[in-house]
Design a protein around this motif. Structure first.
Motif, PDB file in Angstrom:
ATOM      1  N   LEU A  14      50.231  38.288  56.074  1.00 23.24           N
ATOM      2  CA  LEU A  14      49.431  37.093  55.810  1.00 23.24           C
ATOM      3  C   LEU A  14      48.208  37.430  54.972  1.00 23.24           C
ATOM      4  O   LEU A  14      47.842  36.687  54.054  1.00 23.24           O
ATOM      5  N   ARG A  15      47.568  38.573  55.292  1.00 27.71           N
ATOM      6  CA  ARG A  15      46.387  38.978  54.527  1.00 27.71           C
ATOM      7  C   ARG A  15      46.755  39.303  53.082  1.00 27.71           C
ATOM      8  O   ARG A  15      46.018  38.974  52.153  1.00 27.71           O
ATOM      9  N   ILE A  16      47.894  39.973  52.886  1.00 27.67           N
ATOM     10  CA  ILE A  16      48.335  40.290  51.523  1.00 27.67           C
ATOM     11  C   ILE A  16      48.579  39.004  50.733  1.00 27.67           C
ATOM     12  O   ILE A  16      48.166  38.865  49.582  1.00 27.67           O
ATOM     13  N   HIS A  17      49.243  38.038  51.378  1.00 29.79           N
ATOM     14  CA  HIS A  17      49.512  36.757  50.716  1.00 29.79           C
ATOM     15  C   HIS A  17      48.208  36.031  50.385  1.00 29.79           C
ATOM     16  O   HIS A  17      48.061  35.460  49.292  1.00 29.79           O
ATOM     17  N   ALA A  18      47.241  36.056  51.312  1.00 29.61           N
ATOM     18  CA  ALA A  18      45.958  35.381  51.078  1.00 29.61           C
ATOM     19  C   ALA A  18      45.214  36.017  49.918  1.00 29.61           C
ATOM     20  O   ALA A  18      44.612  35.318  49.088  1.00 29.61           O
ATOM     21  N   GLU A  19      45.238  37.366  49.827  1.00 23.79           N
ATOM     22  CA  GLU A  19      44.564  38.057  48.729  1.00 23.79           C
ATOM     23  C   GLU A  19      45.204  37.721  47.385  1.00 23.79           C
ATOM     24  O   GLU A  19      44.502  37.481  46.391  1.00 23.79           O
ATOM     25  N   ARG A  20      46.539  37.673  47.346  1.00 26.20           N
ATOM     26  CA  ARG A  20      47.218  37.333  46.094  1.00 26.20           C
ATOM     27  C   ARG A  20      46.917  35.892  45.674  1.00 26.20           C
ATOM     28  O   ARG A  20      46.708  35.606  44.501  1.00 26.20           O
ATOM     29  N   HIS A  21      46.877  35.008  46.675  1.00 27.82           N
ATOM     30  CA  HIS A  21      46.578  33.603  46.391  1.00 27.82           C
ATOM     31  C   HIS A  21      45.155  33.472  45.840  1.00 27.82           C
ATOM     32  O   HIS A  21      44.907  32.713  44.893  1.00 27.82           O
ATOM     33  N   ALA A  22      44.218  34.217  46.413  1.00 38.11           N
ATOM     34  CA  ALA A  22      42.831  34.175  45.941  1.00 38.11           C
ATOM     35  C   ALA A  22      42.724  34.721  44.519  1.00 38.11           C
ATOM     36  O   ALA A  22      41.964  34.198  43.694  1.00 38.11           O
ATOM     37  N   GLU A  23      43.485  35.762  44.214  1.00 38.34           N
ATOM     38  CA  GLU A  23      43.462  36.327  42.865  1.00 38.34           C
ATOM     39  C   GLU A  23      43.954  35.322  41.834  1.00 38.34           C
ATOM     40  O   GLU A  23      43.366  35.169  40.756  1.00 38.34           O
ATOM     41  N   VAL A  24      45.028  34.615  42.180  1.00 33.79           N
ATOM     42  CA  VAL A  24      45.576  33.606  41.260  1.00 33.79           C
ATOM     43  C   VAL A  24      44.567  32.480  41.031  1.00 33.79           C
ATOM     44  O   VAL A  24      44.343  32.032  39.906  1.00 33.79           O
ATOM     45  N   ASN A  25      43.940  32.034  42.128  1.00 36.82           N
ATOM     46  CA  ASN A  25      42.990  30.927  42.018  1.00 36.82           C
ATOM     47  C   ASN A  25      41.724  31.306  41.253  1.00 36.82           C
ATOM     48  O   ASN A  25      41.046  30.447  40.704  1.00 36.82           O
ATOM     49  N   SER A  26      41.382  32.590  41.247  1.00 35.65           N
ATOM     50  CA  SER A  26      40.151  33.022  40.580  1.00 35.65           C
ATOM     51  C   SER A  26      40.314  33.161  39.075  1.00 35.65           C
ATOM     52  O   SER A  26      39.329  33.290  38.352  1.00 35.65           O
ATOM     53  N   GLU A  27      41.550  33.136  38.587  1.00 33.36           N
ATOM     54  CA  GLU A  27      41.788  33.296  37.156  1.00 33.36           C
ATOM     55  C   GLU A  27      41.759  31.931  36.474  1.00 33.36           C
ATOM     56  O   GLU A  27      42.446  30.994  36.886  1.00 33.36           O
ATOM     57  N   LEU A  28      40.959  31.806  35.416  1.00 31.01           N
ATOM     58  CA  LEU A  28      40.890  30.569  34.664  1.00 31.01           C
ATOM     59  C   LEU A  28      42.092  30.439  33.741  1.00 31.01           C
ATOM     60  O   LEU A  28      42.635  31.440  33.240  1.00 31.01           O
ATOM     61  N   VAL A  29      42.499  29.209  33.510  1.00 29.16           N
ATOM     62  CA  VAL A  29      43.602  28.951  32.589  1.00 29.16           C
ATOM     63  C   VAL A  29      43.173  29.337  31.181  1.00 29.16           C
ATOM     64  O   VAL A  29      42.042  29.075  30.761  1.00 29.16           O
ATOM     65  N   ALA A  30      44.069  29.978  30.449  1.00 33.57           N
ATOM     66  CA  ALA A  30      43.741  30.425  29.088  1.00 33.57           C
ATOM     67  C   ALA A  30      43.371  29.232  28.207  1.00 33.57           C
ATOM     68  O   ALA A  30      43.943  28.151  28.323  1.00 33.57           O
ATOM     69  N   TRP A  31      42.420  29.439  27.315  1.00 32.33           N
ATOM     70  CA  TRP A  31      41.973  28.378  26.412  1.00 32.33           C
ATOM     71  C   TRP A  31      43.018  28.131  25.326  1.00 32.33           C
ATOM     72  O   TRP A  31      43.628  29.062  24.789  1.00 32.33           O
TER      73      TRP A  31
END
Length: 259
Positions: A14-31
């Motif tokens: 669960l912690r691994i999944h939460a960390e990966r989810h946080a990493e994805v959410n922290s990345e901005l969509v490319a311009w």
């Protein structure tokens, strides 16, 4: 979930999944190339999501408050003198319309689920997404009523759909409120700034309770400490009158009577 006994997924996974989810959410969509053009012309990034639109709207409202208080033609007393909430809503709509640039369009009372209508809806000109803005004049409302505006009205009525999770509760503080507000019945009275801190905490708790749930923020326009122009002029006239009287007295001191 990691603390639930006998949960079928081990806590470490669960912690691994939460960390990966946080990493994805922290990345901005490319311009996109068009985003660069929009930024060059208006210093905005083209809003393609409700989160983008919420950020732009918050910045616009902060700019409105700053100009009311510190602008060259500061007109805080104009907003201060509006008669009712409907007039305030129309005034805010006009301000957002004037500052829209290429980011959004402004609509009033757009129908959402169950025929509910937010005071203002901003629609992105780039992604077609909507951002509801609910406006309340805080002066005559209790903290309980302000909480209901955030949780029941904004979140419960307008932020229920998966494509419309972001929204803004805008509080307008027009006139000084002697004493202040009670956060809870029996609590000591606190100023408007403490009420805003309380509502920011409530909004943050809502956002953190579910990543896919409502994501509200609370903004303000506070002109309660603005001195109306007519009062400034009256004070200036009284000061000039007093200064003139002192000057005349110093030039023509009263003559001493002979005994």
């Amino acid at each position: 979930m990691a603390e639930i006994a006998d949960f079928p997924i081990e806590p470490k996974h669960l912690r691994i999944h939460a960390e990966r989810h946080a990493e994805v959410n922290s990345e901005l969509v490319a311009w996109l190339p068009s985003d660069v053009v929009v930024f060059e012309n208006s210093f905005d990034r083209a809003p393609r999501t409700t989160e983008d639109l919420q950020l732009i709207a918050r910045r616009r409202l902060e700019a409105v408050e700053h100009d009311l208080l510190h602008g060259k033609f500061a007109q805080g007393d104009t907003l201060q003198g509006l008669a009712d909430e409907n007039a305030v809503q129309r005034w805010v709509s006009t301000q957002l319309e004037e500052r829209r640039k290429e980011a959004y369009t402004v609509q009033r009372e757009t129908h959402f689920a169950d025929e509910k209508e937010p005071d203002i809806t901003l629609t992105s000109r780039h992604g077609g997404v909507d951002l509801p803005v609910e406006i309340k004049v805080a002066d005559g409302l209790s903290v309980k009523q302000l909480e209901a505006a955030l949780e029941v009205q904004l979140c419960g009525q307008y932020l229920r759909h998966q494509t419309a999770r972001h929204g803004i509760l805008l509080l307008v503080h027009q006139q000084p409120r002697p004493g202040g507000w009670e956060i809870a019945p029996g609590d000591p009275l606190v100023p408007f700034s403490a009420v805003m801190d309380h509502l920011h905490s409530r909004a943050r708790a809502i956002r953190e309770s579910a990543a896919t749930g409502p994501q509200p923020i609370v903004c303000k326009i506070d002109v309660s400490e603005v001195v109306p122009l007519k009062d400034k002029r009256a004070a200036a006239r009284a000061k000039r009158k007093s200064s003139t009287a002192k000057t005349r007295k110093s030039i023509n001191p009263p003559s001493k009577r002979r005994t």
